[in-house]
Write a protein that holds these residues in place. Sequence first.
Motif, PDB file in Angstrom:
ATOM      1  N   SER A  16     -11.966  -1.098  -2.531  1.00 45.54           N
ATOM      2  CA  SER A  16     -11.286   0.286  -2.308  1.00 45.54           C
ATOM      3  C   SER A  16     -12.147   1.586  -2.130  1.00 45.54           C
ATOM      4  O   SER A  16     -11.921   2.190  -1.355  1.00 45.54           O
ATOM      5  CB  SER A  16     -10.224   0.285  -3.570  1.00 45.54           C
TER       6      SER A  16
ATOM      7  N   THR B 208      -4.299   6.419   0.467  1.00 45.44           N
ATOM      8  CA  THR B 208      -5.407   7.026   0.216  1.00 45.44           C
ATOM      9  C   THR B 208      -5.443   8.192  -1.052  1.00 45.44           C
ATOM     10  O   THR B 208      -5.057   7.350  -2.032  1.00 45.44           O
ATOM     11  CB  THR B 208      -5.666   8.071   1.363  1.00 45.44           C
ATOM     12  N   LYS B 209      -6.070   9.157  -1.155  1.00 47.06           N
ATOM     13  CA  LYS B 209      -6.056  10.000  -2.340  1.00 47.06           C
ATOM     14  C   LYS B 209      -4.869  10.812  -2.776  1.00 47.06           C
ATOM     15  O   LYS B 209      -5.055  11.469  -3.588  1.00 47.06           O
ATOM     16  CB  LYS B 209      -7.366  10.883  -1.947  1.00 47.06           C
TER      17      LYS B 209
ATOM     18  N   GLU C 136     -12.196   3.643   1.128  1.00 44.20           N
ATOM     19  CA  GLU C 136     -11.605   5.124   0.914  1.00 44.20           C
ATOM     20  C   GLU C 136     -12.593   5.910   2.073  1.00 44.20           C
ATOM     21  O   GLU C 136     -12.670   6.548   2.497  1.00 44.20           O
ATOM     22  CB  GLU C 136     -11.605   5.256  -0.333  1.00 44.20           C
ATOM     23  N   GLU C 137     -13.915   5.369   1.772  1.00 42.02           N
ATOM     24  CA  GLU C 137     -15.330   6.262   2.297  1.00 42.02           C
ATOM     25  C   GLU C 137     -14.964   6.098   3.730  1.00 42.02           C
ATOM     26  O   GLU C 137     -15.116   6.935   4.556  1.00 42.02           O
ATOM     27  CB  GLU C 137     -16.397   5.541   1.920  1.00 42.02           C
TER      28      GLU C 137
ATOM     29  N   THR D 250     -12.299   5.334   5.544  1.00 45.27           N
ATOM     30  CA  THR D 250     -11.109   5.802   6.186  1.00 45.27           C
ATOM     31  C   THR D 250     -10.883   7.522   6.118  1.00 45.27           C
ATOM     32  O   THR D 250     -10.093   8.059   6.707  1.00 45.27           O
ATOM     33  CB  THR D 250      -9.627   5.231   5.317  1.00 45.27           C
ATOM     34  N   SER D 251     -11.523   8.127   4.901  1.00 48.42           N
ATOM     35  CA  SER D 251     -11.429   9.343   4.501  1.00 48.42           C
ATOM     36  C   SER D 251     -11.962  10.251   5.905  1.00 48.42           C
ATOM     37  O   SER D 251     -11.685  11.447   5.950  1.00 48.42           O
ATOM     38  CB  SER D 251     -12.158   9.870   3.438  1.00 48.42           C
TER      39      SER D 251
ATOM     40  N   GLN E  19       0.231  10.553   3.660  1.00 48.49           N
ATOM     41  CA  GLN E  19      -0.965   9.938   2.616  1.00 48.49           C
ATOM     42  C   GLN E  19      -0.366   8.820   1.833  1.00 48.49           C
ATOM     43  O   GLN E  19       0.296   9.016   0.901  1.00 48.49           O
ATOM     44  CB  GLN E  19      -1.100  11.295   1.644  1.00 48.49           C
TER      45      GLN E  19
ATOM     46  N   LYS F 182       0.932  -1.157   0.166  1.00 49.24           N
ATOM     47  CA  LYS F 182       0.057   0.047   0.108  1.00 49.24           C
ATOM     48  C   LYS F 182       0.729   1.328   0.152  1.00 49.24           C
ATOM     49  O   LYS F 182       0.308   2.418  -0.520  1.00 49.24           O
ATOM     50  CB  LYS F 182      -1.001  -0.197   1.163  1.00 49.24           C
TER      51      LYS F 182
ATOM     52  N   TYR G 281      -8.707  10.252   8.352  1.00 51.54           N
ATOM     53  CA  TYR G 281      -7.575  10.663   7.944  1.00 51.54           C
ATOM     54  C   TYR G 281      -7.606  12.286   8.256  1.00 51.54           C
ATOM     55  O   TYR G 281      -8.481  12.946   7.490  1.00 51.54           O
ATOM     56  CB  TYR G 281      -7.118  10.308   6.671  1.00 51.54           C
TER      57      TYR G 281
END
Length: 238
Positions: free
Chosen positions: A155, A175-176, A159-160, A162-163, A172, A52, A166
């Motif tokens: 994913s 993530t994004k 992402e939804e 973990t956002s 980073q 990752k 964070y």
Amino acid sequence: MLFTSEIFDMYQQYAAFKRWHFETLEYFPSEIGGLRHASASIGGSEAYKHMKFEGGVHRVQRVPKTEKQGRIHTSTMTVAILPQPSEINLVINPKDLRIDTKRASGAGGQHVNTTDSVVRVVHLPTGIVSECQQERSQLKNKEMAMKKLRAKLYSLQLEEETSKRYNARKIQIGTKGRSEKIRTYNFPQDRVTDHRINKSLHDLETFMQGEYLLDELVQSLKDYANYESLVEIISKKV
């Protein structure tokens, strides 16, 4: 595209070094011997926890063989790392899928033939598309396309979740944070620098072999991510 090919080979060698399973899902070479795009499935002990950290923009600086003036050129390529979910983690309703088949075409396919071997799967609720034409078997391509679709959906779900957790100072990783370069490979200076932790290693040729030097850098990133997480937990308690 040449750099992309070298990075793909580096990860394949790293998987062998870590004794992981490495399966090429897609591989589209360029006419000059480089690589336009590829995807692979990597599995093994803590594979995602290591890989990752590789997600993001990788920059290379070197003098190309075709450069007569000796000028240094800069190029970039992007790596995306998607966790592969298990059947328990993610359930896909068959009614939410549209599966199309078509004939393989173009010079990119490794096994282009006249059968309807290309499989395209569309997840209707999200609009996410997954396609595979790597294999001659339509069944095998459907299996690989579904594997990629599951990874993309998982994913998105991850992402939804973990956002929300964070914050701006969090490193980073996974993530994004793919808009800016994460690492520079400078061949004239025989140096690779990871910009997230401001760490440089020398002996770039050995690093590109995907063994202990890459593993050393990944471990440093893991340590820093653990440190960031600990600081975040302490600051919340205080």
